[in-house]
Design an enzyme around this catalytic site. Structure first.
Site, PDB file in Angstrom:
ATOM      1  N   HIS A 125       0.834  -1.203   0.000  1.00 48.38           N
ATOM      2  CA  HIS A 125       0.000   0.000   0.000  1.00 48.38           C
ATOM      3  C   HIS A 125       0.869   1.253   0.000  1.00 48.38           C
ATOM      4  O   HIS A 125       0.630   2.192  -0.772  1.00 48.38           O
ATOM      5  CB  HIS A 125      -0.904  -0.019   1.233  1.00 48.38           C
ATOM      6  N   GLU A 126       1.892   1.257   0.837  1.00 42.86           N
ATOM      7  CA  GLU A 126       2.784   2.420   0.900  1.00 42.86           C
ATOM      8  C   GLU A 126       3.557   2.598  -0.405  1.00 42.86           C
ATOM      9  O   GLU A 126       3.756   3.724  -0.885  1.00 42.86           O
ATOM     10  CB  GLU A 126       3.754   2.272   2.075  1.00 42.86           C
ATOM     11  N   HIS A 129       1.458   4.367  -2.990  1.00 39.33           N
ATOM     12  CA  HIS A 129       1.451   5.825  -2.908  1.00 39.33           C
ATOM     13  C   HIS A 129       2.636   6.423  -3.679  1.00 39.33           C
ATOM     14  O   HIS A 129       2.513   7.479  -4.314  1.00 39.33           O
ATOM     15  CB  HIS A 129       1.526   6.280  -1.449  1.00 39.33           C
ATOM     16  N   GLU A 186      -6.305   6.580  -1.239  1.00 41.88           N
ATOM     17  CA  GLU A 186      -6.091   5.434  -0.362  1.00 41.88           C
ATOM     18  C   GLU A 186      -6.589   4.144  -1.021  1.00 41.88           C
ATOM     19  O   GLU A 186      -5.938   3.099  -0.944  1.00 41.88           O
ATOM     20  CB  GLU A 186      -6.809   5.651   0.968  1.00 41.88           C
TER      21      GLU A 186
END
Length: 251
Positions: A125-126, A129, A186
């Site tokens: 997920h990071e 980004h 997100e």
């Protein structure tokens, strides 16, 4: 009025002209800030954090985060830069990424994840980004919102509408544009994260299990309600979106 609005209109035209297509997202992005400047800010923030925070020296924890993280980073196509990893002595389950190649994970998160697949979901997920250039997009969007509110306020002058913009314009931008778009980011990072973890050899369905565990923890603390005033989607929205995406992929 003319002297005031012309510079603002020029600034807005410059800001709104900074659109670029991101193939990984399949959409245009407003990007008016330089990635290099964000990377420099990230380097400073990382150095400050390492200097002021308590960091775990336990080899097993650090080796685990580094091993899982590097597999995901490689799968995300980000191995063209060196990456640093640190485990912070914080019981709150959290992780973050800073532009420039730095990942921080808390001991609270390591205690919550049930396996390396779930840890890969968080780091994925990071990494999402970063690939999505979300940090640059957020700064660009905030700058543009301020410019446009300035233009609208200057044009409205001393009218009732002008007073309304002055009193509530920031809230209108926050709840009408900035926060919803942040929630969209997100969910994009969630989708990209499961792509990366699947490529790295981890089980993508464990991302759903991770958020189900997060939801249970939030409910136990009386949290996890509506997402109107939050920069993150609710746990329920997140889980449903991931379920749909996994089904579309056959995972």
């Amino acid at each position: 009025m003319r002297r005031l609005t012309l510079p603002l209109l020029f600034a807005a035209a410059t800001a709104l002209g900074g659109c670029a297509y991101n193939a990984d997202l399949g959409r245009d992005q407003l990007l008016i800030v330089n990635d290099d400047s964000l990377a420099r800010d990230g380097e400073k923030a990382w150095a400050d954090t390492l200097r002021t925070a308590y960091i775990s020296k336990e080899p097993r924890k650090n080796d685990r985060v580094r091993a899982v993280g590097q597999r995901v980073i490689n799968a995300a196509g980000l191995s063209d830069r060196p990456w640093d990893y640190a485990v912070f002595l914080d019981e709150a389950p959290n992780a973050f990424v800073l532009p420039g190649g730095h990942v921080g994970v808390t001991v609270g998160l390591l205690a919550m994840v049930e396996n390396d697949d779930q840890l890969a979901a968080v780091i994925g997920h990071e990494a999402g980004h970063v690939v999505a250039r979300h940090a640059a997009e957020r700064v660009s969007q905030q700058t543009t919102a301020k410019v446009l509110l300035g233009i609208a306020g200057a044009a409205a002058g001393g009218t009732d509408f002008g007073k309304l913009l002055k009193d509530h314009g920031d809230d209108a931008a926050k709840y009408g544009v900035l926060l919803p778009f942040s929630r969209k980011q997100e969910l994009e990072a969630d989708r990209m994260g499961v792509d990366f973890m699947q490529r790295a050899g981890y089980r993508p369905r464990e991302a759903v299990k991770l958020w189900e565990n997060m939801q249970a923890a939030d409910q136990a603390k009386g949290q996890g309600g509506g997402d109107l005033g939050s920069t993150h989607p609710s746990d329920t929205v997140r889980i449903q979106a991931l379920e749909r995406y996994l089904a579309s992929k056959g995972w």
